[in-house]
Design a protein around this motif. Structure first.
Motif, PDB file in Angstrom:
ATOM      1  N   LEU A  36      15.228  -6.094  -5.014  1.00  0.00           N
ATOM      2  CA  LEU A  36      15.688  -5.174  -5.414  1.00  0.00           C
ATOM      3  C   LEU A  36      15.360  -4.917  -6.958  1.00  0.00           C
ATOM      4  CD1 LEU A  36      16.672  -1.587  -4.092  1.00  0.00           C
ATOM      5  CD2 LEU A  36      17.683  -2.219  -5.848  1.00  0.00           C
ATOM      6  N   ASP A  91      29.578 -10.446  -4.401  1.00  0.00           N
ATOM      7  CA  ASP A  91      29.061  -9.347  -4.078  1.00  0.00           C
ATOM      8  C   ASP A  91      28.345  -9.642  -3.647  1.00  0.00           C
ATOM      9  OD1 ASP A  91      26.568  -8.061  -5.321  1.00  0.00           O
ATOM     10  OD2 ASP A  91      26.117  -9.433  -6.588  1.00  0.00           O
ATOM     11  N   GLY A 138      25.007  -8.427  -0.778  1.00  0.00           N
ATOM     12  CA  GLY A 138      23.545  -7.130  -1.093  1.00  0.00           C
ATOM     13  C   GLY A 138      23.609  -7.684  -2.324  1.00  0.00           C
ATOM     14  N   THR A 139      23.464  -8.916  -3.141  1.00  0.00           N
ATOM     15  CA  THR A 139      22.577  -9.636  -4.140  1.00  0.00           C
ATOM     16  C   THR A 139      22.049  -8.998  -5.183  1.00  0.00           C
ATOM     17  OG1 THR A 139      24.145 -10.784  -6.573  1.00  0.00           O
ATOM     18  CG2 THR A 139      22.898 -11.850  -4.470  1.00  0.00           C
ATOM     19  N   GLY A 140      20.984  -9.216  -4.201  1.00  0.00           N
ATOM     20  CA  GLY A 140      19.116  -9.260  -4.259  1.00  0.00           C
ATOM     21  C   GLY A 140      19.280 -10.257  -5.495  1.00  0.00           C
ATOM     22  N   ALA A 142      21.945  -9.676  -9.189  1.00  0.00           N
ATOM     23  CA  ALA A 142      22.176  -8.696 -10.933  1.00  0.00           C
ATOM     24  C   ALA A 142      24.193  -8.329 -10.765  1.00  0.00           C
ATOM     25  CB  ALA A 142      20.996  -6.970 -11.406  1.00  0.00           C
ATOM     26  N   ASP A 171      23.965 -12.586   0.569  1.00  0.00           N
ATOM     27  CA  ASP A 171      22.467 -12.100   0.652  1.00  0.00           C
ATOM     28  C   ASP A 171      21.793 -11.887   2.126  1.00  0.00           C
ATOM     29  OD1 ASP A 171      20.643  -9.175  -0.830  1.00  0.00           O
ATOM     30  OD2 ASP A 171      20.066 -10.462   1.291  1.00  0.00           O
ATOM     31  N   SER A 205      24.594 -14.504   3.824  1.00  0.00           N
ATOM     32  CA  SER A 205      25.459 -13.459   5.157  1.00  0.00           C
ATOM     33  C   SER A 205      25.394 -12.295   5.706  1.00  0.00           C
ATOM     34  CB  SER A 205      27.286 -13.934   4.186  1.00  0.00           C
ATOM     35  OG  SER A 205      27.501 -13.353   4.950  1.00  0.00           O
ATOM     36  N   ASP A 206      25.765 -12.256   6.742  1.00  0.00           N
ATOM     37  CA  ASP A 206      25.656 -10.843   7.238  1.00  0.00           C
ATOM     38  C   ASP A 206      26.355  -9.643   6.907  1.00  0.00           C
ATOM     39  OD1 ASP A 206      24.487  -7.996   8.507  1.00  0.00           O
ATOM     40  OD2 ASP A 206      24.523  -9.463  10.488  1.00  0.00           O
ATOM     41  N   VAL A 207      26.310  -8.890   5.311  1.00  0.00           N
ATOM     42  CA  VAL A 207      27.979  -8.600   5.220  1.00  0.00           C
ATOM     43  C   VAL A 207      29.024  -9.835   5.560  1.00  0.00           C
ATOM     44  CG1 VAL A 207      29.291  -6.595   4.764  1.00  0.00           C
ATOM     45  CG2 VAL A 207      26.807  -5.950   6.660  1.00  0.00           C
ATOM     46  N   ASN A 260      26.470  -3.177  -3.652  1.00  0.00           N
ATOM     47  CA  ASN A 260      25.432  -2.006  -4.027  1.00  0.00           C
ATOM     48  C   ASN A 260      24.209  -2.257  -2.638  1.00  0.00           C
ATOM     49  OD1 ASN A 260      23.557  -0.167  -4.453  1.00  0.00           O
ATOM     50  ND2 ASN A 260      22.262  -1.412  -5.886  1.00  0.00           N
ATOM     51  N   PRO A 261      24.820  -1.846  -1.874  1.00  0.00           N
ATOM     52  CA  PRO A 261      24.176  -2.443  -0.704  1.00  0.00           C
ATOM     53  C   PRO A 261      22.687  -1.162  -0.011  1.00  0.00           C
ATOM     54  CG  PRO A 261      26.130  -0.581   0.019  1.00  0.00           C
ATOM     55  CD  PRO A 261      25.593  -0.836  -1.218  1.00  0.00           C
ATOM     56  N   PRO A 262      22.506  -1.801   0.433  1.00  0.00           N
ATOM     57  CA  PRO A 262      20.791  -0.362   0.884  1.00  0.00           C
ATOM     58  C   PRO A 262      21.661   0.888   1.643  1.00  0.00           C
ATOM     59  CG  PRO A 262      20.859  -2.123   2.638  1.00  0.00           C
ATOM     60  CD  PRO A 262      21.454  -2.795   1.584  1.00  0.00           C
ATOM     61  N   ALA A 285      16.363  -3.742   1.146  1.00  0.00           N
ATOM     62  CA  ALA A 285      16.681  -3.387   0.532  1.00  0.00           C
ATOM     63  C   ALA A 285      16.844  -2.205   0.290  1.00  0.00           C
ATOM     64  CB  ALA A 285      16.581  -4.303  -1.273  1.00  0.00           C
ATOM     65  N   ILE A 330      25.799  -0.134   5.922  1.00  0.00           N
ATOM     66  CA  ILE A 330      26.536  -0.947   5.925  1.00  0.00           C
ATOM     67  C   ILE A 330      27.926  -1.067   4.790  1.00  0.00           C
ATOM     68  CG2 ILE A 330      26.190  -2.728   3.693  1.00  0.00           C
ATOM     69  CD1 ILE A 330      24.422  -3.380   5.905  1.00  0.00           C
ATOM     70  N   ARG A 388      30.492  -1.362   7.957  1.00  0.00           N
ATOM     71  CA  ARG A 388      30.774  -2.161   8.400  1.00  0.00           C
ATOM     72  C   ARG A 388      31.836  -3.104   6.735  1.00  0.00           C
ATOM     73  NH1 ARG A 388      25.633  -5.371   9.195  1.00  0.00           N
ATOM     74  NH2 ARG A 388      26.948  -7.190   9.651  1.00  0.00           N
TER      75      ARG A 388
HETATM   76  C1  LIG Z   1      20.189  -2.018  -2.541  1.00  0.00           C
HETATM   77  S1  LIG Z   1      19.762  -3.619  -3.039  1.00  0.00           S
HETATM   78  C2  LIG Z   1      21.382  -4.200  -3.790  1.00  0.00           C
HETATM   79  C3  LIG Z   1      20.679  -5.810  -5.057  1.00  0.00           C
HETATM   80  C4  LIG Z   1      21.436  -5.739  -6.143  1.00  0.00           C
HETATM   81  N1  LIG Z   1      22.507  -5.592  -5.578  1.00  0.00           N
HETATM   82  C5  LIG Z   1      21.169  -4.553  -7.178  1.00  0.00           C
HETATM   83  O1  LIG Z   1      22.221  -3.811  -7.246  1.00  0.00           O
HETATM   84  O2  LIG Z   1      20.225  -4.605  -8.104  1.00  0.00           O
HETATM   85  C6  LIG Z   1      20.449  -4.834  -1.269  1.00  0.00           C
HETATM   86  C7  LIG Z   1      20.939  -6.139  -1.004  1.00  0.00           C
HETATM   87  O3  LIG Z   1      21.694  -5.792  -0.457  1.00  0.00           O
HETATM   88  C8  LIG Z   1      20.420  -6.975   1.000  1.00  0.00           C
HETATM   89  N2  LIG Z   1      21.658  -6.706   2.747  1.00  0.00           N
HETATM   90  C9  LIG Z   1      20.637  -6.317   3.028  1.00  0.00           C
HETATM   91  N3  LIG Z   1      21.101  -5.604   4.694  1.00  0.00           N
HETATM   92  C10 LIG Z   1      22.134  -6.554   4.271  1.00  0.00           C
HETATM   93  C11 LIG Z   1      22.740  -7.424   5.645  1.00  0.00           C
HETATM   94  N4  LIG Z   1      23.442  -6.662   6.124  1.00  0.00           N
HETATM   95  N5  LIG Z   1      24.409  -7.986   4.982  1.00  0.00           N
HETATM   96  C12 LIG Z   1      24.434  -8.417   3.819  1.00  0.00           C
HETATM   97  N6  LIG Z   1      23.654  -8.437   2.760  1.00  0.00           N
HETATM   98  C13 LIG Z   1      22.192  -7.309   2.862  1.00  0.00           C
HETATM   99  C14 LIG Z   1      19.140  -6.561   0.151  1.00  0.00           C
HETATM  100  O4  LIG Z   1      18.000  -7.637   1.019  1.00  0.00           O
HETATM  101  C15 LIG Z   1      19.384  -6.534  -1.127  1.00  0.00           C
HETATM  102  O5  LIG Z   1      19.088  -7.663  -1.389  1.00  0.00           O
END
Ligand SMILES: C[S@@+](CC[C@H](N)C(=O)[O-])C[C@H]1O[C@@H](n2cnc3c(N)ncnc32)[C@H](O)[C@@H]1O
Length: 277
Positions: free
Chosen positions: A85, A111, A113-115, A118, A136, A161-163, A177-179, A201, A211, A214
């Motif tokens: 993202l 952090d 879901g770090t993408g 950021a 992530d 990691s999945d969460v 900042n999850p999806p 994302a 998310i 979880r």
């Molecule tokens: C909204 S983006 C936020 C990216 C970054 N943190 C930002 O604020 O710009 C969400 C991120 O969560 C990750 N994500 C989605 N499902 C996930 C999961 N089950 N476990 C960990 N990360 C996950 C995605 O790959 C994506 O990088």
């Protein structure tokens, strides 16, 4: 044809062509004065090709940041591409809040879901003594976060990691900042987001709350004594996210905070009545 004529002509074609000058200026690293001086000059052939290419990509609704290839975020410049993202200004507000409420050394931060990295990387930059882990589910996003860490000379840990599935240890701050967009909310979104930014994302099941659900259910074992959770949320999710965390953390204080536009944008879970510094 000179540059100004070219820009004017393209701006008539499509809405987002006003980004053309911005993208061109950024790619060529021109300060404002050099850019203004250029406008009345004849376009060179290689520049015309570059401008045609940018213009076509913008016409397809590709985000300007993906075309430029990097963006400024808080205290950093980050590489951005479709693996993650594009970090948003609202997320800078979350980073700012965390820094203002935690003016202490040596915290451990996760952090989720770090993408691009950021949030975690900007915290590490501002507080070098903090030990920061970037997690992530996407290996692609983690590779990009790694590139950004190296480019900014920041030493952090990474975990795919999945969460929390592969996370070990406990943390003073868990930030995420999850999806959070529900699958049926697509008609409210810009075409450029739908078309170019990664689905992983953007979207989550359970009306966008999957998310958070979880995180709420499993954060406790990864949170240090007195630890805090900072979340970015969709503008209409404040109460729902608060309820989820209130169930898991009945004794903690849960605040829903607005962004600069006045929309609910952050949820903070912390100990009741604690001094926030
Ligand atoms: C909204 S983006 C936020 C990216 C970054 N943190 C930002 O604020 O710009 C969400 C991120 O969560 C990750 N994500 C989605 N499902 C996930 C999961 N089950 N476990 C960990 N990360 C996950 C995605 O790959 C994506 O990088």
């Amino acid at each position: 044809m000179n540059y100004k004529e070219f820009f004017d002509e393209r701006e008539k074609d499509a809405q987002n062509q006003e980004d053309l000058g911005y993208v061109y200026r950024y790619i060529k690293k021109l300060d404002r004065l050099s850019y203004l001086n250029l406008l009345n000059k004849e376009i060179e052939e290689n520049d015309r090709q570059l401008l045609e290419n940018i213009s076509q990509r913008l016409a397809q609704n590709e985000p300007a940041q993906y075309i430029v290839g990097d963006t400024d975020f808080y205290n950093l410049n980050l590489k951005v591409d479709p693996r993650a993202l594009i970090p948003r200004p609202e997320t800078e507000e979350l980073v700012d809040l965390i820094l203002k409420e935690n003016e202490v050394e040596n915290l451990k931060v996760l952090d989720v879901g770090t993408g691009t990295g950021a949030i975690g990387l900007s915290l590490k930059k501002a507080r070098p003594s903090w030990q920061v882990t970037l997690a992530d589910i996407s290996t692609d996003a983690l590779a990009l976060a790694n590139t950004n860490a190296e480019a900014n000379n920041l030493s952090v840990d990474f975990v795919q990691s999945d969460v929390f599935s592969s996370v070990n240890g406990s943390f003073d701050i868990i930030v995420s900042n999850p999806p959070y967009i529900a699958y049926d909310e697509q008609d409210l979104m810009d075409e450029s987001v739908i078309k170019y930014e990664p689905d992983l994302a953007l979207y989550a099941t359970e009306s966008g709350l999957a998310i958070y659900n979880r995180l709420a259910a499993n954060s406790e074992q990864f949170l240090s004594q007195g630890g805090k959770i900072y979340l970015e949320i969709g503008f209409n999710q404040g109460q729902a996210v608060k309820n989820l965390f209130q169930k898991s953390f009945p004794k903690k204080e849960i605040r829903i905070l607005p962004d600069l536009a006045g929309l609910d944008r952050m949820v903070v879970i912390s100990d009741n009545g604690e001094v926030r510094k």
